[in-house]
Write a protein that holds these residues in place. Structure first.
Motif, PDB file in Angstrom:
ATOM      1  N   ASP A  44      19.167   4.200  -5.563  1.00  0.00           N
ATOM      2  CA  ASP A  44      18.671   3.503  -4.368  1.00  0.00           C
ATOM      3  C   ASP A  44      17.351   2.769  -4.615  1.00  0.00           C
ATOM      4  N   TYR A  45      16.612   3.183  -5.651  1.00  0.00           N
ATOM      5  CA  TYR A  45      15.336   2.555  -5.985  1.00  0.00           C
ATOM      6  C   TYR A  45      15.501   1.457  -7.041  1.00  0.00           C
ATOM      7  N   LEU A  46      16.754   1.206  -7.434  1.00  0.00           N
ATOM      8  CA  LEU A  46      17.128   0.215  -8.437  1.00  0.00           C
ATOM      9  C   LEU A  46      16.726   0.634  -9.847  1.00  0.00           C
ATOM     10  N   LYS A  47      16.601   1.956 -10.056  1.00  0.00           N
ATOM     11  CA  LYS A  47      16.373   2.498 -11.393  1.00  0.00           C
ATOM     12  C   LYS A  47      17.724   2.732 -12.052  1.00  0.00           C
ATOM     13  N   THR A  48      17.759   2.524 -13.344  1.00  0.00           N
ATOM     14  CA  THR A  48      18.980   2.742 -14.122  1.00  0.00           C
ATOM     15  C   THR A  48      19.079   4.209 -14.525  1.00  0.00           C
ATOM     16  N   SER A  49      20.045   4.501 -15.379  1.00  0.00           N
ATOM     17  CA  SER A  49      20.192   5.871 -15.890  1.00  0.00           C
ATOM     18  C   SER A  49      18.997   6.281 -16.752  1.00  0.00           C
ATOM     19  N   GLY A 106      20.463 -14.489  -2.877  1.00  0.00           N
ATOM     20  CA  GLY A 106      19.720 -13.822  -1.812  1.00  0.00           C
ATOM     21  C   GLY A 106      19.486 -12.346  -2.077  1.00  0.00           C
ATOM     22  N   PRO A 107      20.556 -11.579  -2.350  1.00  0.00           N
ATOM     23  CA  PRO A 107      20.352 -10.166  -2.672  1.00  0.00           C
ATOM     24  C   PRO A 107      19.492  -9.960  -3.924  1.00  0.00           C
ATOM     25  N   ALA A 108      19.656 -10.804  -4.943  1.00  0.00           N
ATOM     26  CA  ALA A 108      18.852 -10.660  -6.166  1.00  0.00           C
ATOM     27  C   ALA A 108      17.372 -10.858  -5.860  1.00  0.00           C
ATOM     28  N   ASN A 109      17.062 -11.806  -4.987  1.00  0.00           N
ATOM     29  CA  ASN A 109      15.679 -12.042  -4.594  1.00  0.00           C
ATOM     30  C   ASN A 109      15.093 -10.813  -3.907  1.00  0.00           C
ATOM     31  N   LYS A 110      15.843 -10.251  -2.977  1.00  0.00           N
ATOM     32  CA  LYS A 110      15.401  -9.048  -2.263  1.00  0.00           C
ATOM     33  C   LYS A 110      15.211  -7.888  -3.242  1.00  0.00           C
ATOM     34  N   GLN A 111      16.161  -7.716  -4.156  1.00  0.00           N
ATOM     35  CA  GLN A 111      16.058  -6.654  -5.154  1.00  0.00           C
ATOM     36  C   GLN A 111      14.820  -6.824  -6.020  1.00  0.00           C
ATOM     37  N   GLY A 112      14.498  -8.061  -6.372  1.00  0.00           N
ATOM     38  CA  GLY A 112      13.309  -8.326  -7.180  1.00  0.00           C
ATOM     39  C   GLY A 112      12.035  -7.896  -6.478  1.00  0.00           C
ATOM     40  N   ARG A 113      11.960  -8.156  -5.173  1.00  0.00           N
ATOM     41  CA  ARG A 113      10.783  -7.744  -4.410  1.00  0.00           C
ATOM     42  C   ARG A 113      10.705  -6.224  -4.303  1.00  0.00           C
ATOM     43  N   ILE A 114      11.861  -5.571  -4.147  1.00  0.00           N
ATOM     44  CA  ILE A 114      11.875  -4.102  -4.072  1.00  0.00           C
ATOM     45  C   ILE A 114      11.451  -3.488  -5.397  1.00  0.00           C
ATOM     46  N   ALA A 145       4.857  -0.922  -8.330  1.00  0.00           N
ATOM     47  CA  ALA A 145       3.492  -0.783  -7.794  1.00  0.00           C
ATOM     48  C   ALA A 145       3.297   0.534  -7.037  1.00  0.00           C
ATOM     49  N   GLY A 146       4.349   1.381  -6.987  1.00  0.00           N
ATOM     50  CA  GLY A 146       4.216   2.705  -6.397  1.00  0.00           C
ATOM     51  C   GLY A 146       4.594   2.822  -4.930  1.00  0.00           C
ATOM     52  N   MET A 147       5.288   1.847  -4.366  1.00  0.00           N
ATOM     53  CA  MET A 147       5.591   1.877  -2.932  1.00  0.00           C
ATOM     54  C   MET A 147       6.855   2.664  -2.567  1.00  0.00           C
ATOM     55  N   GLU A 148       7.706   2.977  -3.525  1.00  0.00           N
ATOM     56  CA  GLU A 148       8.933   3.758  -3.303  1.00  0.00           C
ATOM     57  C   GLU A 148       9.807   3.198  -2.175  1.00  0.00           C
ATOM     58  N   GLU A 149      10.298   1.998  -2.372  1.00  0.00           N
ATOM     59  CA  GLU A 149      11.172   1.327  -1.406  1.00  0.00           C
ATOM     60  C   GLU A 149      12.618   1.413  -1.902  1.00  0.00           C
ATOM     61  N   THR A 150      13.557   1.632  -0.994  1.00  0.00           N
ATOM     62  CA  THR A 150      14.965   1.713  -1.377  1.00  0.00           C
ATOM     63  C   THR A 150      15.701   0.433  -1.008  1.00  0.00           C
ATOM     64  N   TYR A 151      16.770   0.170  -1.760  1.00  0.00           N
ATOM     65  CA  TYR A 151      17.646  -0.969  -1.476  1.00  0.00           C
ATOM     66  C   TYR A 151      18.793  -0.457  -0.616  1.00  0.00           C
ATOM     67  N   LYS A 152      19.017  -1.074   0.512  1.00  0.00           N
ATOM     68  CA  LYS A 152      19.974  -0.577   1.514  1.00  0.00           C
ATOM     69  C   LYS A 152      21.402  -1.048   1.307  1.00  0.00           C
ATOM     70  N   GLY A 153      21.646  -1.895   0.344  1.00  0.00           N
ATOM     71  CA  GLY A 153      22.999  -2.384   0.096  1.00  0.00           C
ATOM     72  C   GLY A 153      23.092  -3.884   0.275  1.00  0.00           C
TER      73      GLY A 153
END
Length: 146
Positions: free
Chosen positions: A71-76, A104-112, A118-126
């Motif tokens: 959900d944080y866009l981290k890989t394995s 559009g989704p790639a742009n949002k993912q890049g910001r997340i 930067a330590g904000m712990e934001e999740t990607y909702k889908g």
């Protein structure tokens, strides 16, 4: 489209292209044997993301080669983030795993990802796949499942 002089050939796939360097024309041969002389050919056939670097790094990928992320866009590898066309996402509507290669989704993912680094712990909702096209004076759009 036909009202604007566009010759639509539906249900008859392309067999081959032949470019004449002398005239600059391209002849498109269809499966039916019909031939069309054109000034320009535009193909809109989709993409297949290249995730070879992720595979070579030993990251988990799905059957289609999509990089699996949390959900944080981290890989394995928890020290590596991934985003964009090459990742597996959750469909916003039915929560299934899928791949949606859109800007559009790639742009949002890049910001997340930037926020998470930067330590904000934001999740990607889908992702809810959305596309819009305009041809002449007709605009069409779709969103969600096709």
């Amino acid at each position: 489209m036909r009202q604007h002089g566009v010759d639509l050939r539906l249900g008859d796939g392309v067999k081959s292209f032949h470019h004449d360097k002398r005239t600059g024309k391209t002849t498109v041969e269809l499966q039916s044997g019909s031939k069309i002389d054109t000034d320009i050919v535009i193909l809109s056939i989709g993409i297949r993301s290249n995730s070879q670097l992720a595979k070579d790094a030993g990251l988990e990928v799905n059957q289609r080669g999509g990089i699996v992320v949390d959900d944080y866009l981290k890989t394995s590898d928890k020290n590596i983030y991934a985003l964009g066309d090459a990742i597996e996402v959750v469909d916003f509507n039915d929560k299934t795993k899928t791949m949606v290669p859109l800007a559009g989704p790639a742009n949002k993912q890049g910001r997340i990802v930037a926020n998470n680094i930067a330590g904000m712990e934001e999740t990607y909702k889908g992702t809810q796949g959305t596309s819009i096209a305009k041809v002449f004076d007709l605009a069409v759009a779709n969103t969600g499942h096709n």
